[in-house]
Design an enzyme around this catalytic site. Structure first.
Site, mmCIF file in Angstrom:
data_model
loop_
_atom_site.group_PDB
_atom_site.id
_atom_site.type_symbol
_atom_site.label_atom_id
_atom_site.label_comp_id
_atom_site.label_asym_id
_atom_site.label_seq_id
_atom_site.Cartn_x
_atom_site.Cartn_y
_atom_site.Cartn_z
ATOM 1 C CD GLU A 233 -41.593 -61.009 43.239
ATOM 2 O OE1 GLU A 233 -40.995 -61.564 42.304
ATOM 3 O OE2 GLU A 233 -42.847 -60.991 43.335
ATOM 4 N NE ARG A 458 -57.424 -60.626 47.381
ATOM 5 C CZ ARG A 458 -57.750 -60.018 46.247
ATOM 6 N NH1 ARG A 458 -57.155 -58.887 45.922
ATOM 7 N NH2 ARG A 458 -58.668 -60.534 45.448
ATOM 8 C CE LYS A 468 -44.935 -56.652 44.142
ATOM 9 N NZ LYS A 468 -43.659 -56.702 44.910
#
Length: 765
Positions: A233, A458, A468
């Site tokens: 994104e 992750r 983020k």
């Protein structure tokens, strides 16, 4: 020793330049070989042309022979390739027996994990240079058979099969054994092929014996029929977790000889900027991730809108104007919204209002009709689309309603032909949601193919935020220098701190595709980084402004004497530097305090001196020393080896910056607010002076300050009065400098950097 109109290669009979001989044969360039017993082992080889012109040193000889070859690709097929060949030629100089060989082999092993040759897709003099060095190094036998360097061993054995190289090795080099499957388990697994759609290869290892496993089942995977995607994104810069996702998707696409798509998930105009797109593309390129197609979710807004309308007609979507907080509460309790019973006609009418961005439309969102009683809250009627009047960075004001990631991702994955979507394990609760939405879309849009999900762990690091949204908070509130701040886990932040991209790639591939989530320390990745930078970076000297003490040498030079010394004694390509000897020199206060009167010490790159007199202040600090040179003294007998700088006007002003974590807590719990654990002092500065050679440093250069550690140049010398700004690079072993500072890290006082013991390790090109 030369013959008229002939080319003669003269070398020590104890150090045969195998690469030069092999290159001459491959280039069909006739040379006469003279193994001169008078040549010392360390003397460089000499190529004499037509009895007059001479080239000295194997690297220069290789460049000449490659350019003289009938096959022009020997020195690279393009200017960029030729530059990479030159880099590998310089790198090959470090492939000699010693402590650094194992690390250097690790670098090449990683680099060759997905390559056949070092440069381009054909043999170049870069391959021959590295092969020749390994061929002449007996230590390589043991390393090759350890099984820790499977890709390097594969490449090496392949080159050994070439007739010209095989002949040179048999005639001039020591005997070598071929790598066996038992010595290279990773390669043996790779050769076993794929059975039942199982990927059985292993990725390059970050450190010998630490290979990350990629033995995962990809359902219905077959060679040539796998497409993966990396969908960032554009709402911030890539961090190391995104880098892992990109590299793993690339790995499996290449393993199955498939395709990798790069798609920007630009469905939220409130958070996205074209700046982020540019920086993400920059990071993807820097990471070496090669994609087959670039696209944007916004490319598919018309299809998504059409699909949404079809889903409304099928009864899978309904419009809901429940206030956000109430909707959140209802989802948590499993209570159905009153809007769930709206008719298809009402939903279609509200959908038109949403597309127009009217006041009625803005109050509504579209929700999937799933299962409000399901224990998995991701299935409790998730949102499919929302109104947003914000200007979209790519489509402007064309659209007033945007799909959510939950809706867009499965639809666009399918319509783009993604066969396997690899996601981090944090999405595990949303897997069933993904499949349900995809099934609804397939009903509304016949012909959409299936997509198979696979999740991997992750990356999570101590004292580090990877969200983020939370990183953006630091940027917006001015708590950092931006997305490239060296305290950030972003690709550019880590690079600015001094992390080499080779080290990041090596570390990520070492993690494999495991599903196990672990909280990682940062020491491993910085240890890899140290092994890469230590053998090749130049050495310089710096002394803190407030901590320097003058040593007067009574028999020192009356006028400055300049000598040349290597910037890195173990890596000649680093070049040489000028060292000025003066009667007065600067020492560090900590070193001066350790000296006893009458003690003999060693001044590095100069010789021994005997300290005769030590003056101290009332507080006990050393203020001045007197001594005399004792150059005939043996440095092996001295306890103290001291860095020093001449007392001259040529010294360069420096600012040494060091950093700590942004958070004070190792692991934040779900109920924790990160704002409660922000480190009030995560950056501090030391004013210092450095040797005059540092004037030529450029932004991004990596160097070692003797007995202080490794640094990256953030700002070079722009004018005489402005300092060079250096960022300290962690070495994976030493704890934060803050903990060892003798004064509070955030004090305005000058903070002294603790001495660091350094060890040679490995290098890269």
């Amino acid at each position: 020793m030369t013959l008229s109109n002939r080319t003669v290669l003269t070398y020590s009979d104890r150090n045969t330049p195998l690469a030069a001989i092999a290159t001459a044969r491959l280039a069909a360039y006739p040379i006469d070989l003279v193994a001169d017993p008078k040549h010392s082992r360390d003397a460089p080889a000499v190529l004499t042309l037509d009895g007059s012109e001479e080239l000295e040193g194997q690297t220069a000889i290789l460049r000449f022979l490659a350019r003289a070859a009938t096959v022009q690709t020997m020195c690279g097929s393009s200017p960029l390739a030729a530059t990479r060949v030159d880099q590998w030629l310089d790198f090959s100089c470090g492939l000699t027996s010693g402590a650094g060989l194992e690390g250097a082999c690790g670098v090449i092993n990683y680099y060759l994990s997905l390559r056949t040759f070092l440069v381009d897709y054909c043999l170049t003099v870069a391959d021959i240079a590295c092969w020749g060095q390994l061929q002449g190094t007996l230590q390589w036998d043991k390393l090759m058979l350890s099984g820790n360097f499977p890709h390097l061993a594969r490449w090496y054995n392949f080159l050994c099969e070439l007739p010209e190289l095989q002949d040179v090795a048999e005639q001039y080099g020591p005997k070598r054994r071929k790598l066996t499957p038992t010595a290279a388990p990773a390669e043996a697994a790779k050769d076993a092929g794929q059975k039942g759609g199982k990927a059985t290869s292993k990725a390059a290892s970050a450190a010998p014996g630490d290979t990350g496993s990629f033995e995962i089942d990809l359902p219905n995977a077959s060679e040539g029929n796998v497409t993966t995607r990396f969908p960032p994104e554009p709402s911030g810069y890539l961090h190391i977790g995104h880098a892992k996702a990109a590299m793993l998707n690339q790995y499996f696409a290449q393993h199955y000889k498939g395709r990798l798509l790069l798609r920007f998930d630009d469905t939220n105009p409130s958070k996205e900027k074209d700046e982020y797109v540019e920086q993400i593309l920059k990071d993807v390129a820097a990471l070496g991730v090669k994609y087959d197609k670039l696209s944007y979710t916004s490319n598919f807004f018309p299809q998504l809108a059409d699909c949404a309308e079809r889903l409304i007609k099928l009864g899978h979507l309904y419009a809901d104007d429940t206030p956000v907080e109430q909707m959140r509460l209802e989802r948590g309790e499993g209570t159905e919204s009153a809007c769930r019973r709206r008719s298809k006609e009402d939903n279609l009418q509200i959908w038109e209002e949403m597309k127009a961005g009217s006041e009625v439309g803005k109050k509504n969102c579209l929700r999937f009709r799933m299962d409000m009683a399901n224990p998995n809250k991701a299935l409790r009627d998730p949102t499919a689309a929302r109104c947003n009047p914000t200007h979209h960075w790519r489509t402007g004001q064309t659209y007033k309603v945007y799909p959510t990631y939950d809706f867009a991702c499965p639809f666009v994955d399918s319509i783009e032909g993604v066969t396997h979507a690899l996601r981090t394990s944090e999405y595990r609760d949303r897997q069933e949601q993904y499949y349900r939405i995809l099934k609804m879309c397939q009903e509304a849009w016949p012909g959409l193919p299936d997509v198979h999900l696979w999740d991997f762990s992750r990356l999570t690091f101590v004292n580090t935020l990877m969200s983020k949204r939370k990183l953006d908070w630091f940027v917006r509130n001015g708590r950092v220098d931006g997305w490239t701040d060296p305290r950030f886990p972003t690709v550019q932040g880590l690079y600015r701190r001094g992390l080499q991209l080779e080290a990041m790639r090596e570390f990520i591939l070492s993690q494999g595709a495991s599903k196990n989530v672990t909280l990682m320390e940062w020491d491993k990745i910085w240890t890899i980084n140290k092994r890469i930078i230590d053998p090749v970076c130049p050495r310089h000297t710096a002394i803190s402004d407030s901590q320097r003490v003058k040593l007067h040498l009574t028999n020192g030079p009356q006028s400055p004497e300049v000598i040349s010394v290597p910037k890195n004694k173990k890596h000649p390509p680093a070049g040489i530097k000028a060292t000025t000897k003066t009667q007065d020199v600067w020492l560090e206060q900590a070193d001066a305090a350790a000296i006893k009167e009458g003690e003999e010490v060693t001044l590095m790159d100069w010789g021994n001196a005997i300290v005769k007199d030590i003056e101290r202040s009332a507080s006990g600090e050393v203020t001045h020393l007197m001594g005399e040179l004792h150059l005939e003294g043996n440095f092996k007998t001295t306890k103290l080896k001291l860095t020093w700088l001449p007392v001259t006007r040529d010294l360069v002003p420096l600012e040494l910056h060091d950093f700590d974590h942004l958070l004070t807590k190792k692991k934040l719990e779900e109920e924790d607010s990160f704002e409660d654990f922000i480190n009030p002092c995560s950056r501090w500065t030391v004013s210092a002076v450095g040797d005059a050679n540092m004037r030529s440093l450029q932004k991004g250069d990596i160097l070692q300050l003797e007995r202080k550690g490794y640094f990256r140049v953030d700002v070079p010398l722009l004018k005489p009065t402005s300092p060079i700004i250096l960022f300290a690079i962690p070495d994976g072993r030493v704890r934060s400098q803050q903990s060892s500072s003798p004064v509070p890290a955030c004090s305005a006082a000058d903070t002294h950097f603790a001495s660091v013991t350094l060890y040679p390790a490995l290098s890269t090109h």
